[in-house]
Design an enzyme around this catalytic site. Structure first.
Site, PDB file in Angstrom:
ATOM      1  N   HIS A   1       0.856  -1.180   0.000  1.00 53.23           N
ATOM      2  CA  HIS A   1       0.000   0.000   0.000  1.00 53.23           C
ATOM      3  C   HIS A   1       0.893   1.232   0.000  1.00 53.23           C
ATOM      4  CE1 HIS A   1      -3.087   2.896   1.238  1.00 53.23           C
ATOM      5  NE2 HIS A   1      -3.985   1.986   0.908  1.00 53.23           N
TER       6      HIS A   1
ATOM      7  N   ASP B   1      -7.802  -4.191  -0.401  1.00 50.78           N
ATOM      8  CA  ASP B   1      -8.371  -4.413  -1.737  1.00 50.78           C
ATOM      9  C   ASP B   1      -8.328  -5.886  -2.131  1.00 50.78           C
ATOM     10  OD1 ASP B   1      -8.865  -1.631  -2.323  1.00 50.78           O
ATOM     11  OD2 ASP B   1      -6.704  -1.402  -2.535  1.00 50.78           O
TER      12      ASP B   1
END
Length: 434
Positions: free
Chosen positions: A311, A369
């Site tokens: 991320h 995600d």
């Protein structure tokens, strides 16, 4: 909004042989910031920060992220505690109003939401202008902006009653709007909201119930949906939130500002990441092909990238992923889907990412995600709907951030600067001499 920054001294900046003392401010958590607001006026110099990755654009009291430590707080509460113990309406109240509600306060808040879940009947006719195979985010961008035409009073940001009503309407109507987008894509009749159901149950019912038979929402699926909403409710000054603030800084209608946020969220580098993740899993296809793709991911010269790992903000484990991982395994077990080829690929990729030295060393852990794509796919949502569900959950964060900006006396219309590197001034050349 009351300013709560504290003076932490000064920083000295030397430019072109001249020295400038700039105030240093500190907040509750996070690094101190150098206040450059008067720097241009005093020095005739701008600061340069593409992507604004080192620039604080505002003061906010809603969300705090420490990417190095894997911390995400909403109004001071850790995201893990909220996801495990709270509900999405409670988190909405917290984000919008600044405090977790007492029971009677939550009852009033839920009643307000349920009072505004219905769409104006004319809104349903908007969908007739879209192709049946339109991307859901294209429809959502247009439909959210279109709702502004039904509530012109919401543009009066100085009226606290109108602002509150606009906030409630956005949070209440977004599930109805998103469910209609799914139904339109599927060629099915729209399903109206049911006030006896919870926020998550109501959304699932509007998405998956049909007139031909009774539909009962599984409480465990509803809980997973509720957690998804909580984990996506707000994420500080990301691209879409900054877009909402920037659009709203001009005094634009709040529904239009949120529509701008929806448009920004669409991108695969932002809200579209979970759709991109599922596309990657389908590309890999089967477990036996995983080693090939792992090697491609490790090859700097290969354009292939593993989606859903690592991320930009979190240099440690994404704190939302811990909860989402638990939900993913619960949903797969509940629906008996662990033997699905794509989900086998996902589970094996997860195992490798948590054990492989390359992934561990680079801290490429599965992020929110990765797991949300698995959950939404298992629930039966088409992958094109994933970002729409993200937008549904993020609406409360956008609204709270927009309201906070309006209340902040230091905020002005957004106007980033630039370094101009085009042609120097030159004279116009007549057509016959070019």
């Amino acid at each position: 909004m009351e300013n709560k920054t504290k003076n932490a001294g000064t920083a000295k900046l030397e430019v072109a042989g001249k020295s400038y003392d700039l105030p240093v401010l500190s907040g509750t958590h996070g690094p101190n910031v150098v206040d450059v607001r008067k720097f241009y006026a005093e020095s005739n110099h701008f600061t340069f920060d593409p992507g604004f990755t080192s620039t604080a654009s505002c003061e906010s009291q809603i969300t705090f992220i420490d990417g190095d430590e894997g911390v995400l707080l909403h109004r001071g509460y850790p995201i893990g505690q909220l996801a495990e113990q709270s509900t999405f309406p409670e988190v909405c109240h917290l984000i919008l109003k600044g405090a977790l509600p007492k029971k009677d306060e939550l009852d009033v808040f839920n009643a307000e939401i349920k009072q505004h879940t219905l769409l104006h009947t004319q809104m349903d006719r908007f969908f007739e202008g879209f192709r049946r195979d339109s991307h859901p985010m294209a429809m959502l961008t247009g439909a959210v902006g279109a709702m502004a035409s039904f509530y012109p009073g919401a543009i009066d940001s100085e009226d606290p009653v109108e602002r509150h009503l606009g906030s409630i309407r956005l949070v209440a109507k977004m599930p109805t709007l998103c469910a209609r987008i799914l139904k339109y894509n599927m060629g099915q009749k729209f399903v109206d909201p049911r006030n006896e159901l919870s926020y998550a149950e109501n959304f699932l019912n509007m998405c998956f119930s049909v007139t031909a038979e009774d539909y009962k929402v599984d409480p465990k699926i509803a809980k997973a949906m509720d957690r998804f909403f909580i984990l996506h409710a707000d994420h500080e000054q990301n691209a879409s939130t900054s877009t909402v603030r920037l659009a709203g800084s001009s005094g634009a209608h709040p529904f239009a500002a949120v529509a701008a946020g929806v448009a920004c969220l669409w991108g695969p580098s932002h809200g579209g990441a979970n759709e991109a993740c599922l596309n990657m899993l389908h590309e890999i296809g089967t477990v036996d092909r995983i080693p090939e793709y792992i090697e491609k991911a490790k090859d700097k010269n290969d354009p292939f990238r593993l989606m859903g790992f690592g991320h930009r903000v979190y240099k440690n484990y994404d704190p939302r992923a811990t909860v989402m991982r638990e939900s993913a395994h619960e949903v797969l077990d509940l629906l008996g889907l662990r033997d699905q080829p794509i989900l086998k690929v996902a589970m094996e990729l997860e195992r490798i990412a948590l054990e492989d030295e390359y992934f561990v060393e680079k801290k490429l852990y599965p992020n929110v995600d990765f797991y949300s794509g698995i959950i939404l796919d298992a629930m039966g949502f088409p992958k094109q709907m994933f970002t729409v569900l993200f937008a549904l959950a993020r609406t409360v964060g956008w609204v709270a951030q927009l309201n906070e900006m309006i209340d902040d006396p230091t905020q002005r219309i957004g106007r980033p600067r630039q370094i101009y590197t085009g042609h120097a001034m030159r004279d116009y050349v007549p057509m016959d001499k070019r």
